[in-house]
Write a protein that holds these residues in place. Sequence first.
Motif, PDB file in Angstrom:
ATOM      1  N   UNK A  94     -42.241  -7.521 -26.756  1.00 54.84           N
ATOM      2  CA  UNK A  94     -42.457  -7.597 -25.316  1.00 54.84           C
ATOM      3  C   UNK A  94     -43.147  -6.372 -24.757  1.00 54.84           C
ATOM      4  N   UNK A  95     -42.903  -5.205 -25.348  1.00 50.53           N
ATOM      5  CA  UNK A  95     -43.554  -3.966 -24.917  1.00 50.53           C
ATOM      6  C   UNK A  95     -44.827  -3.677 -25.703  1.00 50.53           C
ATOM      7  N   UNK A  96     -44.956  -4.272 -26.899  1.00 48.40           N
ATOM      8  CA  UNK A  96     -46.100  -4.003 -27.784  1.00 48.40           C
ATOM      9  C   UNK A  96     -46.633  -5.355 -28.268  1.00 48.40           C
ATOM     10  N   UNK A  97     -47.359  -6.081 -27.414  1.00 50.61           N
ATOM     11  CA  UNK A  97     -47.751  -7.466 -27.726  1.00 50.61           C
ATOM     12  C   UNK A  97     -48.585  -7.616 -28.989  1.00 50.61           C
ATOM     13  N   UNK A  98     -49.241  -6.545 -29.440  1.00 52.17           N
ATOM     14  CA  UNK A  98     -50.077  -6.647 -30.640  1.00 52.17           C
ATOM     15  C   UNK A  98     -49.251  -6.813 -31.910  1.00 52.17           C
ATOM     16  N   UNK A  99     -47.956  -6.551 -31.865  1.00 54.61           N
ATOM     17  CA  UNK A  99     -47.107  -6.718 -33.040  1.00 54.61           C
ATOM     18  C   UNK A  99     -47.105  -8.173 -33.504  1.00 54.61           C
ATOM     19  N   UNK A 100     -47.090  -8.340 -34.806  1.00 53.23           N
ATOM     20  CA  UNK A 100     -46.974  -9.677 -35.383  1.00 53.23           C
ATOM     21  C   UNK A 100     -46.020  -9.599 -36.567  1.00 53.23           C
ATOM     22  N   UNK A 101     -45.498 -10.734 -36.975  1.00 52.42           N
ATOM     23  CA  UNK A 101     -44.629 -10.776 -38.129  1.00 52.42           C
ATOM     24  C   UNK A 101     -45.383 -11.153 -39.389  1.00 52.42           C
ATOM     25  N   UNK A 102     -45.084 -10.471 -40.479  1.00 53.14           N
ATOM     26  CA  UNK A 102     -45.599 -10.840 -41.799  1.00 53.14           C
ATOM     27  C   UNK A 102     -44.395 -11.173 -42.666  1.00 53.14           C
TER      28      UNK A 102
END
Length: 376
Positions: free
Chosen positions: A210-218
Amino acid sequence: MPLQPSSFAILGAGLMGRLLAVELARQGHRVDIYDAGSPAAENSAATVAAAMLAPLAESAITEPGVVRMGHHALTRWPELLGALSEPVFFQQAGTLIVWHRQDAAEAQRLTRQLEANQHKVPELPALQKLDGAALAQAEPTLAQRFAQGLYLPGEGQLDNRQLLAALVVEMQRLSVHMHWHTPQSPEAFTPGAPGQPDWVLDCRGLGAKGQWPALRGVRGEVVRIYAPDVTLQRPTRLVHPRYPIYIAPKEDHLFVIGATEIESDDLSPASVRSTLELLSAAYAVHPSFAEGRILELATQCRPTLPDNLPAIRQPRPGVLEINGLYRHGFMIAPAMLDVTLEVLNAGQSQLSQRFDLALDLEPAPLPPPSAAAAFA
């Protein structure tokens, strides 16, 4: 100048959160740590990881800065573990890479790549090419199945779950205030205000999306097997064009085996296809795995930024976000810890330049307070 006594709210009690809590509490600061889960860290990617410390092996899929972070960890982990009151399995017997004859071309390509990467990070020990006799000496149980291999000296591993449990014991010993089943976000705090922490350290991984929208799960899938007839002495990797695997031997004939890496934040159980491939590849390395017992088949998603590299940023005064450790969490956590401590103490980090680590420290850090504040 050392950081004056301060108060910290750490969000996320995975690997980074626990390491920071212990080190800051050891320095005399008040530390409160908040996590959505329990001390078992069931929501953390660190619980599922194989915890291999293999900078040269991982150089095949990452940048030199991360490799240097991994090399840093090989010295720092013994220091960090030695300061804990509970023992944690740690081994530094190198990494073995093997392949079947039909995959010799892929192995040659990997060898060239690792040799080139070793020249980029010359502090790493050079890989060693093993013929059949040398392979038999290094890992006798594999000699009849593989004619050659690579040995990467100095690489290591530890027991991730022993470490996570030992860090909880250390937090208790150091009077860290632990708030389990209590998720928090940075917006819940006003650092520096009366009754508030001086610093908020956000280590929530994918929980910080929510604070770092560029994060994704691998997504990764790992099987834990008890195999008393398998006698591998060190982490072993199998070269394969479609599903290269790693086998990390822990204590008491426990083996952590993994391979899959899927661009997804799906946390559902492992698929039949990936499980069959994982177990088939393990059997190809050592047929005695067929008589082993599957203790656990687990999935988890690693927090990953667009460039697959870690980062530290400061979105507002008194708040630091540490994230993006991807598949290298245990390998780079000591470096991330040391950089974070430098930032807190000096407002900048020389180590980050050595590691090519992205720092976004605007606005400038708050001046250290004269005394620690108390907060709920």
